[in-house]
Design a protein around this motif. Structure first.
Motif, mmCIF file in Angstrom:
data_model
loop_
_atom_site.group_PDB
_atom_site.id
_atom_site.type_symbol
_atom_site.label_atom_id
_atom_site.label_comp_id
_atom_site.label_asym_id
_atom_site.label_seq_id
_atom_site.Cartn_x
_atom_site.Cartn_y
_atom_site.Cartn_z
ATOM 1 N N PRO A 25 0.839 -1.206 0.000
ATOM 2 C CA PRO A 25 0.000 0.000 0.000
ATOM 3 C C PRO A 25 0.868 1.249 0.000
ATOM 4 O O PRO A 25 1.958 1.269 0.573
ATOM 5 C CB PRO A 25 -0.802 -0.129 1.294
ATOM 6 C CG PRO A 25 0.061 -0.958 2.192
ATOM 7 C CD PRO A 25 0.781 -1.924 1.288
ATOM 8 N N VAL A 26 0.366 2.283 -0.643
ATOM 9 C CA VAL A 26 1.105 3.541 -0.777
ATOM 10 C C VAL A 26 0.252 4.690 -0.247
ATOM 11 O O VAL A 26 -0.948 4.754 -0.508
ATOM 12 C CB VAL A 26 1.474 3.810 -2.256
ATOM 13 C CG1 VAL A 26 2.154 5.178 -2.408
ATOM 14 C CG2 VAL A 26 2.372 2.702 -2.790
ATOM 15 N N CYS A 27 0.891 5.580 0.493
ATOM 16 C CA CYS A 27 0.246 6.820 0.933
ATOM 17 C C CYS A 27 0.969 7.989 0.288
ATOM 18 O O CYS A 27 2.205 8.065 0.312
ATOM 19 C CB CYS A 27 0.285 6.952 2.452
ATOM 20 S SG CYS A 27 -0.455 8.490 3.064
ATOM 21 N N ASP B 144 -3.191 -0.311 9.409
ATOM 22 C CA ASP B 144 -4.433 -0.654 10.123
ATOM 23 C C ASP B 144 -4.277 -0.512 11.630
ATOM 24 O O ASP B 144 -4.853 -1.268 12.408
ATOM 25 C CB ASP B 144 -4.883 -2.079 9.771
ATOM 26 C CG ASP B 144 -5.424 -2.170 8.351
ATOM 27 O OD1 ASP B 144 -6.036 -1.185 7.901
ATOM 28 O OD2 ASP B 144 -5.218 -3.201 7.710
ATOM 29 N N ARG B 145 -3.496 0.469 12.048
ATOM 30 C CA ARG B 145 -3.427 0.803 13.467
ATOM 31 C C ARG B 145 -4.683 1.591 13.846
ATOM 32 O O ARG B 145 -5.276 2.272 13.012
ATOM 33 C CB ARG B 145 -2.209 1.668 13.760
ATOM 34 C CG ARG B 145 -0.866 1.001 13.588
ATOM 35 C CD ARG B 145 0.231 1.995 13.967
ATOM 36 N NE ARG B 145 1.565 1.454 13.807
ATOM 37 C CZ ARG B 145 2.673 2.164 14.026
ATOM 38 N NH1 ARG B 145 2.578 3.428 14.422
ATOM 39 N NH2 ARG B 145 3.858 1.602 13.856
ATOM 40 N N PRO B 146 -5.085 1.558 15.115
ATOM 41 C CA PRO B 146 -6.204 2.415 15.535
ATOM 42 C C PRO B 146 -5.789 3.888 15.483
ATOM 43 O O PRO B 146 -4.670 4.233 15.876
ATOM 44 C CB PRO B 146 -6.490 1.962 16.966
ATOM 45 C CG PRO B 146 -5.213 1.335 17.429
ATOM 46 C CD PRO B 146 -4.596 0.704 16.209
ATOM 47 N N LEU C 103 0.176 6.136 9.358
ATOM 48 C CA LEU C 103 0.469 4.795 9.856
ATOM 49 C C LEU C 103 -0.805 4.040 10.201
ATOM 50 O O LEU C 103 -0.878 2.820 10.029
ATOM 51 C CB LEU C 103 1.390 4.892 11.068
ATOM 52 C CG LEU C 103 2.738 5.570 10.787
ATOM 53 C CD1 LEU C 103 3.588 5.611 12.044
ATOM 54 C CD2 LEU C 103 3.478 4.888 9.656
ATOM 55 N N GLY C 104 -1.825 4.761 10.638
ATOM 56 C CA GLY C 104 -3.108 4.106 10.862
ATOM 57 C C GLY C 104 -3.705 3.591 9.571
ATOM 58 O O GLY C 104 -4.270 2.488 9.523
ATOM 59 N N SER C 105 -3.566 4.369 8.506
ATOM 60 C CA SER C 105 -4.133 3.982 7.212
ATOM 61 C C SER C 105 -3.340 2.856 6.558
ATOM 62 O O SER C 105 -3.918 1.937 5.973
ATOM 63 C CB SER C 105 -4.180 5.201 6.281
ATOM 64 O OG SER C 105 -4.989 6.227 6.808
#
Length: 263
Positions: free
Chosen positions: A118-120, A230-232, A225-227
């Protein structure tokens, strides 16, 4: 997005960002052999000019390094890599939208190099607009638009490419370079087609978001980092994503955000 063939002076992904100092302009790009350990990639997109075919601005690129290093420090243990993208030109150049094309190319290059990760996209100023435009690439899962440079008036930016992505917009209320109201209008239209959109306002801060830099860095890291992993999310981010407009799109960034994110 249809992409034209790159000229001989093409876009570049840039060397992997580390927690060390910013590399000098003469330093040769080196790439490590840790691709197998990378689980997610952040591409930092610098600002630029409305019209220019000059080479990329090293000053604009250098402005993205502190944030990129911060994201690497926060996410390296979980396999997050980052690059500051080198554009072909420093200008948007009307309908050519060169930085958006370069951003989309960079996503493809990151996937080629690291595999199906995945890329942000994290952009500032014109880079924020490029990030929003390039979000339609299948590998992009999240976008952060900091003080986005957007056209006003009757011209509307596309938002359908943001469907299925998590989107964070951050804007200083005292920004006299790019209009916070225009970014709110964009976020409002995006929210109608994608519930995973939020926007934070940094009160009394200007275009560079320097006055509240620690909070902006902490907010960006929490969202990215959440995205990607999958961190809260921290409570303010989760609340902003869940809240309907205008509340979730005019969320104030609290002083001290990041000191106790999940308290």
């Amino acid at each position: 997005m249809a992409s034209q063939a790159l000229p001989a002076r093409g876009a570049r992904l840039g060397r992997p960002v580390t927690s060390g100092r910013v590399p000098g302009p003469r330093q040769r790009e080196r790439y490590d052999d840790t691709a197998a350990t990378v689980r997610a990639v952040v591409l930092a997109l610098p600002g630029g000019d409305a019209l220019s075919t000059r080479r990329r601005s090293p000053v604009a690129a250098a402005m993205m390094w502190p944030l990129a290093r911060h994201l690497v420090r926060e996410g390296a243990a979980d396999g997050v890599a980052a690059h500051v993208v080198h554009y072909r030109f420093r200008g948007w150049n009307g309908g050519h939208a060169h930085p958006a094309e370069d951003a989309e190319w960079a996503v493809g290059e990151a996937v080629r190099r690291y595999g199906d990760v995945p890329v942000c996209l994290v952009g500032l100023d014109m880079g924020a607009r490029a990030a929003l435009h390039a979000a339609g690439h299948p590998a992009v899962t999240a976008v952060v638009a900091l003080a986005p440079w957007l056209p006003g008036g009757t011209e509307q930016e596309p938002v359908k490419q943001l469907i299925g992505r998590r989107v964070l917009v951050v804007h200083g209320t005292d920004d006299d370079t790019t209009d916070p109201e225009v970014s709110y209008e964009l976020a409002e239209r995006a929210k109608k087609v994608n519930r995973e959109v939020c926007r934070f306002e940094v009160h009394s801060d200007g275009h560079g978001l320097h006055q509240h830099r620690p909070e902006v860095f902490a907010l960006t890291a929490d969202f990215v980092l959440g995205s990607l992993l999958d961190r809260p999310y921290a409570r303010p981010v989760a609340d902003a994503l869940a809240a309907p407009p205008p509340l979730g799109l005019k969320m104030p960034l609290a002083a001290g955000f990041g000191k106790s994110l999940r308290a």
